[in-house]
Design a protein around this motif. Structure first.
Motif, PDB file in Angstrom:
ATOM      1  N   ALA A 162      14.045 -10.490   3.423  1.00  0.00           N
ATOM      2  CA  ALA A 162      13.562  -9.478   2.466  1.00  0.00           C
ATOM      3  C   ALA A 162      12.836 -10.119   1.279  1.00  0.00           C
ATOM      4  O   ALA A 162      12.332  -9.416   0.408  1.00  0.00           O
ATOM      5  CB  ALA A 162      14.712  -8.607   1.981  1.00  0.00           C
TER       6      ALA A 162
ATOM      7  N   PHE B 279       0.802  -1.233   0.000  1.00  0.00           N
ATOM      8  CA  PHE B 279       0.000   0.000   0.000  1.00  0.00           C
ATOM      9  C   PHE B 279       0.831   1.277   0.000  1.00  0.00           C
ATOM     10  O   PHE B 279       0.325   2.364  -0.259  1.00  0.00           O
ATOM     11  CB  PHE B 279      -0.916   0.014   1.235  1.00  0.00           C
ATOM     12  N   ASN B 280       2.117   1.168   0.325  1.00  0.00           N
ATOM     13  CA  ASN B 280       2.862   2.388   0.664  1.00  0.00           C
ATOM     14  C   ASN B 280       3.228   3.275  -0.527  1.00  0.00           C
ATOM     15  O   ASN B 280       3.341   4.481  -0.368  1.00  0.00           O
ATOM     16  CB  ASN B 280       4.112   2.039   1.482  1.00  0.00           C
TER      17      ASN B 280
ATOM     18  N   LEU C 151      16.961  -5.400   2.486  1.00  0.00           N
ATOM     19  CA  LEU C 151      16.996  -4.693   1.204  1.00  0.00           C
ATOM     20  C   LEU C 151      18.217  -3.790   1.112  1.00  0.00           C
ATOM     21  O   LEU C 151      18.870  -3.708   0.082  1.00  0.00           O
ATOM     22  CB  LEU C 151      15.745  -3.827   1.061  1.00  0.00           C
TER      23      LEU C 151
ATOM     24  N   THR D 281       1.766 -12.706   4.081  1.00  0.00           N
ATOM     25  CA  THR D 281       0.970 -12.858   2.851  1.00  0.00           C
ATOM     26  C   THR D 281       1.830 -13.495   1.759  1.00  0.00           C
ATOM     27  O   THR D 281       1.356 -14.355   1.011  1.00  0.00           O
ATOM     28  CB  THR D 281       0.453 -11.482   2.354  1.00  0.00           C
TER      29      THR D 281
ATOM     30  N   GLY E 213      -9.303  -4.288  -5.280  1.00  0.00           N
ATOM     31  CA  GLY E 213      -9.977  -5.193  -4.348  1.00  0.00           C
ATOM     32  C   GLY E 213      -9.222  -6.511  -4.304  1.00  0.00           C
ATOM     33  O   GLY E 213      -8.022  -6.558  -4.575  1.00  0.00           O
TER      34      GLY E 213
HETATM   35  P1  NAP Z   1       0.175  -7.099   2.754  1.00  0.00           P
HETATM   36  O1  NAP Z   1      -0.934  -6.962   3.706  1.00  0.00           O
HETATM   37  O2  NAP Z   1       0.930  -8.365   2.787  1.00  0.00           O
HETATM   38  O3  NAP Z   1      -0.480  -6.871   1.328  1.00  0.00           O
HETATM   39  C1  NAP Z   1       0.305  -6.849   0.184  1.00  0.00           C
HETATM   40  C2  NAP Z   1      -0.546  -7.121  -1.027  1.00  0.00           C
HETATM   41  O4  NAP Z   1      -1.030  -8.453  -0.989  1.00  0.00           O
HETATM   42  C3  NAP Z   1      -1.803  -6.244  -1.096  1.00  0.00           C
HETATM   43  O5  NAP Z   1      -2.039  -5.900  -2.442  1.00  0.00           O
HETATM   44  C4  NAP Z   1      -2.873  -7.161  -0.576  1.00  0.00           C
HETATM   45  O6  NAP Z   1      -4.139  -6.810  -1.027  1.00  0.00           O
HETATM   46  C5  NAP Z   1      -2.434  -8.471  -1.157  1.00  0.00           C
HETATM   47  N1  NAP Z   1      -2.998  -9.629  -0.513  1.00  0.00           N
HETATM   48  C6  NAP Z   1      -3.226  -9.834   0.794  1.00  0.00           C
HETATM   49  N2  NAP Z   1      -3.738 -11.048   0.974  1.00  0.00           N
HETATM   50  C7  NAP Z   1      -3.843 -11.625  -0.251  1.00  0.00           C
HETATM   51  C8  NAP Z   1      -4.307 -12.874  -0.714  1.00  0.00           C
HETATM   52  N3  NAP Z   1      -4.771 -13.797   0.114  1.00  0.00           N
HETATM   53  N4  NAP Z   1      -4.283 -13.115  -2.046  1.00  0.00           N
HETATM   54  C9  NAP Z   1      -3.816 -12.189  -2.914  1.00  0.00           C
HETATM   55  N5  NAP Z   1      -3.367 -10.996  -2.505  1.00  0.00           N
HETATM   56  C10 NAP Z   1      -3.371 -10.709  -1.202  1.00  0.00           C
HETATM   57  O7  NAP Z   1       1.233  -5.948   2.881  1.00  0.00           O
HETATM   58  P2  NAP Z   1       0.984  -4.384   3.029  1.00  0.00           P
HETATM   59  O8  NAP Z   1       0.428  -4.174   4.393  1.00  0.00           O
HETATM   60  O9  NAP Z   1       0.215  -3.864   1.872  1.00  0.00           O
HETATM   61  O10 NAP Z   1       2.438  -3.828   2.922  1.00  0.00           O
HETATM   62  C11 NAP Z   1       3.299  -3.661   4.014  1.00  0.00           C
HETATM   63  C12 NAP Z   1       4.413  -4.641   3.964  1.00  0.00           C
HETATM   64  O11 NAP Z   1       4.999  -4.620   2.674  1.00  0.00           O
HETATM   65  C13 NAP Z   1       5.532  -4.314   4.903  1.00  0.00           C
HETATM   66  O12 NAP Z   1       5.851  -5.458   5.628  1.00  0.00           O
HETATM   67  C14 NAP Z   1       6.702  -3.902   4.007  1.00  0.00           C
HETATM   68  O13 NAP Z   1       7.945  -4.227   4.518  1.00  0.00           O
HETATM   69  C15 NAP Z   1       6.422  -4.646   2.775  1.00  0.00           C
HETATM   70  N6  NAP Z   1       6.977  -3.970   1.625  1.00  0.00           N
HETATM   71  C16 NAP Z   1       8.068  -4.489   1.023  1.00  0.00           C
HETATM   72  C17 NAP Z   1       8.624  -3.862  -0.076  1.00  0.00           C
HETATM   73  C18 NAP Z   1       9.837  -4.422  -0.768  1.00  0.00           C
HETATM   74  O14 NAP Z   1      10.196  -3.928  -1.831  1.00  0.00           O
HETATM   75  N7  NAP Z   1      10.484  -5.409  -0.215  1.00  0.00           N
HETATM   76  C19 NAP Z   1       8.038  -2.705  -0.581  1.00  0.00           C
HETATM   77  C20 NAP Z   1       6.935  -2.191   0.060  1.00  0.00           C
HETATM   78  C21 NAP Z   1       6.394  -2.835   1.166  1.00  0.00           C
HETATM   79  P3  NAP Z   1      -5.204  -6.108  -0.085  1.00  0.00           P
HETATM   80  O15 NAP Z   1      -4.680  -4.789   0.275  1.00  0.00           O
HETATM   81  O16 NAP Z   1      -6.412  -6.043  -0.931  1.00  0.00           O
HETATM   82  O17 NAP Z   1      -5.363  -6.996   1.111  1.00  0.00           O
END
Ligand code: NAP
Length: 690
Positions: free
Chosen positions: A481, A155-156, A426, A234, A211
């Motif tokens: 990572a 989301f960020n 990272l 996830t 969604g």
């Molecule tokens: P998240 O809750 O794991 O969600 C990431 C993505 O996965 C969202 O688009 C989410 O959609 C989707 N998702 C969740 N459950 C799913 C499922 N069962 N099937 C298919 N898709 C699914 O993570 P977040 O809260 O958005 O992001 C924060 C995390 O991302 C942090 O831990 C951060 O470190 C990590 N991050 C890593 C990087 C990198 O480059 N390494 C970059 C940015 C962020 P919904 O929103 O619709 O649930």
């Protein structure tokens, strides 16, 4: 209002009311989203059959110019995106990284065209001879996959997260399906709306889901590529989907990362590096409200400086103005939503098992033009863990907000060991002026990181910062990572292309690759190749030159003219203890003599200029008396658009002359014709006829 999904060539509302999306600053409803009722199998098929098929028919040059056009188009619309971005809690500066940083990725990938051919595929590595007689050889190729790129994003960075990824798959010739994280998907939606309206991309090259991803992954095939950015939980759930495992669908995972910074023990409070360190840490904690995958989560400082660093960081963080990001004075906005704040607070509670808060507060915060209860605000939180080898929480728990933990170390070996406790990150930075310390840290901890930065007074002026992934650098990290990798200039496109080793005769390989391969038959013509316009030249057009006898006088005169009096070029040298039998010609003289043989006339011809030589090798000594001749072959052609300045020769006038780059394979022989005495690839610009 419901936000529609862009799939199968139309904007389609999902069924039902959907999920509400709220303004991160004041909690007001922005829109609802849902993908209920969509046929994911059809969506994938549409992307493969329409978008990817159309992109594969375009060349790299055409795809890159398409990206450039899109970048210029979006830049023109950026204000609209900035206004919406405030609702995600981002300040103007945070949004700049997201919006213009994302568009910058399109530009950067578009610029890669100068390293790519005018075909839909590209060569990977060099020609490999497989037989003594030169009739059997191999060349690796990269061919665009038949599938689609599915991007499930965090989301960020709702804009950058999409653009940095699609820039690469579109350049590679593969269509994308983007599923942004729900909470900030309204901003991604706004950008996609403009992209679709622009009609710059072929239909089907970009589809958007706002969604849930539903059962989409169960319909993927091995030609598709899934990239996931988000939490490790996830990520693990998705990558262990049995269908993906069974079908071997590539899955690129980028997850949590406990990035660190190290203050070198050479740095003292009165050095500029001290201030740089404090500023860098503060910026990483507060920018984007700490919601950056690359943000500094662990701060390692020499134990004797712990107290001083803690005091200076506390002072710096206390000065952060927090509140409604629309107010220009505000330096830190809100988290993306109240659910995020709840999540971050619960992660901080876990971190507190081995640390204490030394700056910030979990429940009191002074805000500018904002209400704590309505928005998702949190103060910057600095924690202290005095026993970092005992309390492991800081090395294992990511609080995805303005949170970081300060920890002491005794010596550089300890700092390396602590960095590695993150089990793969990272990025990591070290602030130091001591070359030995920096070298030890990079080589000691490098295998646990995707990117590392050395910061000091020399690099600070132009430093892009610890937390900025750049399109030309690899982004990703091992272990925790995620083990994935993306961007990195040309490295990125490889994820969307199949590498295939093609074997055959050099002639056949030349016709398949559109690049002349050594030992392939050449095409003779009465017209000198330098007299042909870009369009008239054919790969394999070949000239065999006359012979020129090399004399001792030639070598002496070249030595005098160039000033190169290396002993091997001097006839009176005692050659007993040298690699040579007698006076030997300068390699550069032989190359110059080669030009004298293959360059045609005094008259102006379509060749505009020669701008360099690649892969020049002198493979056999040339002694006085030898007669050299050249086999000169058109190796590769790359068309250029008007005003496309070649960064290798940016100073030449006439960039508006229609032209292309032509590479020539130059083989230099002596009278024995075996082996070659030299080989090179000459780079020229050749005028188009038009
Ligand atoms: P998240 O809750 O794991 O969600 C990431 C993505 O996965 C969202 O688009 C989410 O959609 C989707 N998702 C969740 N459950 C799913 C499922 N069962 N099937 C298919 N898709 C699914 O993570 P977040 O809260 O958005 O992001 C924060 C995390 O991302 C942090 O831990 C951060 O470190 C990590 N991050 C890593 C990087 C990198 O480059 N390494 C970059 C940015 C962020 P919904 O929103 O619709 O649930």
């Amino acid at each position: 209002m419901k936000l529609a999904n862009y799939v199968t060539g139309r904007w389609i509302d999902g069924d039902g009311d959907g999920q509400p999306l709220l303004n991160a600053v004041n909690g007001e409803l922005i829109a609802n989203i849902t993908t209920q009722g969509l046929d994911f199998d059809k969506i994938l098929e549409y992307g493969r059959g329409n978008g990817s098929t159309a992109l594969r028919q375009m060349t790299f040059q055409q795809r890159a110019l398409m990206l450039k056009k899109l970048a210029l188009f979006l830049l023109d619309k950026k204000e609209k995106f900035y206004q919406l971005s405030y609702k995600t809690g981002a300040t103007r500066m945070d949004s700049w990284v997201d919006i213009e940083g994302g568009i910058g990725n399109l530009f950067s990938n578009a610029s890669l065209r100068r390293k790519l051919p005018d075909t839909s595929f590209t060569l990977d590595g060099d020609f490999i001879g497989l037989g003594k007689e030169g009739t059997f050889a191999a060349q690796h190729l990269l061919i665009p996959k038949d599938g689609v790129a599915i991007h499930i994003n965090a989301f960020n960075f709702p804009v950058w997260g999409m653009l940095e990824k699609i820039a690469v798959n579109l350049l590679a010739g593969v269509a994308a399906i983007v599923k942004p994280a729900s909470i900030t998907s309204y901003l991604t939606h706004a950008v996609v709306k403009e992209i679709i309206a622009s009609k710059i991309l072929p239909e089907g090259a970009l589809q958007l889901l706002c969604g849930s991803a539903g059962d989409m992954l169960d319909h993927t095939i091995s030609q598709d590529v899934i990239t996931f950015t988000g939490s490790a939980t996830t990520g693990l759930l998705l990558k262990s989907n049995p269908h993906l495992l069974r079908e071997n669908v590539p899955f690129n995972l980028e997850a949590d990362s406990l990035n660190c910074i190290v203050l070198g023990n050479d740095v003292k409070p009165d050095m500029p590096e001290w201030t740089l360190f404090i500023k860098e840490v503060k910026r990483e904690i507060t920018s984007k409200c700490g919601q950056k995958c690359t943000a500094i989560r662990r701060i390692f400082v020499p134990e004797e400086k712990l107290e001083l660093v803690a005091a200076d960081l506390n002072k710096a963080l206390q000065q952060t103005i927090i509140g409604n990001p629309i107010n220009e004075k505000v330096k830190m906005g809100a988290l993306a939503g109240q659910s995020q704040r709840k999540e971050v607070l619960s992660q901080i509670q876990k971190l507190l098992a081995s640390s204490q808060i030394i700056s910030g507060s979990l429940d009191s915060i002074s805000l500018v033009e904002a209400d704590y209860n309505k928005g998702a605000f949190l103060s910057p939180i600095l924690l202290l863990n005095e026993k970092p080898f005992q309390g492991m929480e800081a090395h294992e728990i990511e609080a995805f907000g303005p949170v970081s933990t300060l920890m002491p170390y005794k010596n550089i070996d300890e700092a390396i060991a602590l960095a590695k406790l993150g089990k793969g990150s990272l990025c990591s930075s070290i602030v130091s002026t001591d070359q030995e310390i920096a070298r030890k840290f990079i080589l000691g901890a490098g295998n646990h990181h995707g990117r590392m930065m050395i910061l000091n007074r020399e690099s600070a002026r132009e430093s892009t910062g610890h937390g900025s992934p750049l399109p030309m650098l690899v982004h990703g990290g091992p272990g925790r990572a995620g083990g994935g990798e993306e961007m990195g200039g040309l490295r990125g496109i490889r994820h969307y292309m199949q590498r295939v080793a093609v074997q055959g005769s050099p002639g056949m390989l030349t016709s398949v690759t559109s690049v002349y391969q050594p030992h392939a038959p050449g095409k003779k013509s009465n017209l000198h190749p330098f007299k042909k316009y870009f369009e008239e030249l054919e790969i394999g057009d070949q000239l065999i030159t006359d012979k020129r006898k090399i004399t001792s006088e030639d070598i002496n005169r070249f030595a005098d003219l160039s000033g190169d009096h290396f002993y091997a070029h001097i006839a009176s040298t005692n050659f007993a203890d040298t690699m040579f039998e007698k006076q030997v010609a300068h390699g550069y003289f032989i190359m110059s003599a080669a030009a004298g043989l293959f360059v045609d006339s005094y008259e102006i011809n379509p060749v505009l200029l020669n701008y360099g030589i690649d892969e020049l090798r002198f493979t056999k000594p040339v002694y006085p008396g030898a007669s050299v001749f050249i086999r000169f072959t058109c190796k590769e052609k790359i068309s250029q658009e008007l005003k496309d300045i070649n960064p290798e020769v940016p100073y030449v006038k006439g960039s508006d002359i229609p032209k292309g780059i032509v590479k020539w394979y130059v083989e230099i022989f002596d009278e024995t014709e075996d082996p070659l005495v030299g080989v090179a690839t000459i780079l020229t610009m050749v005028r188009k006829k038009l």
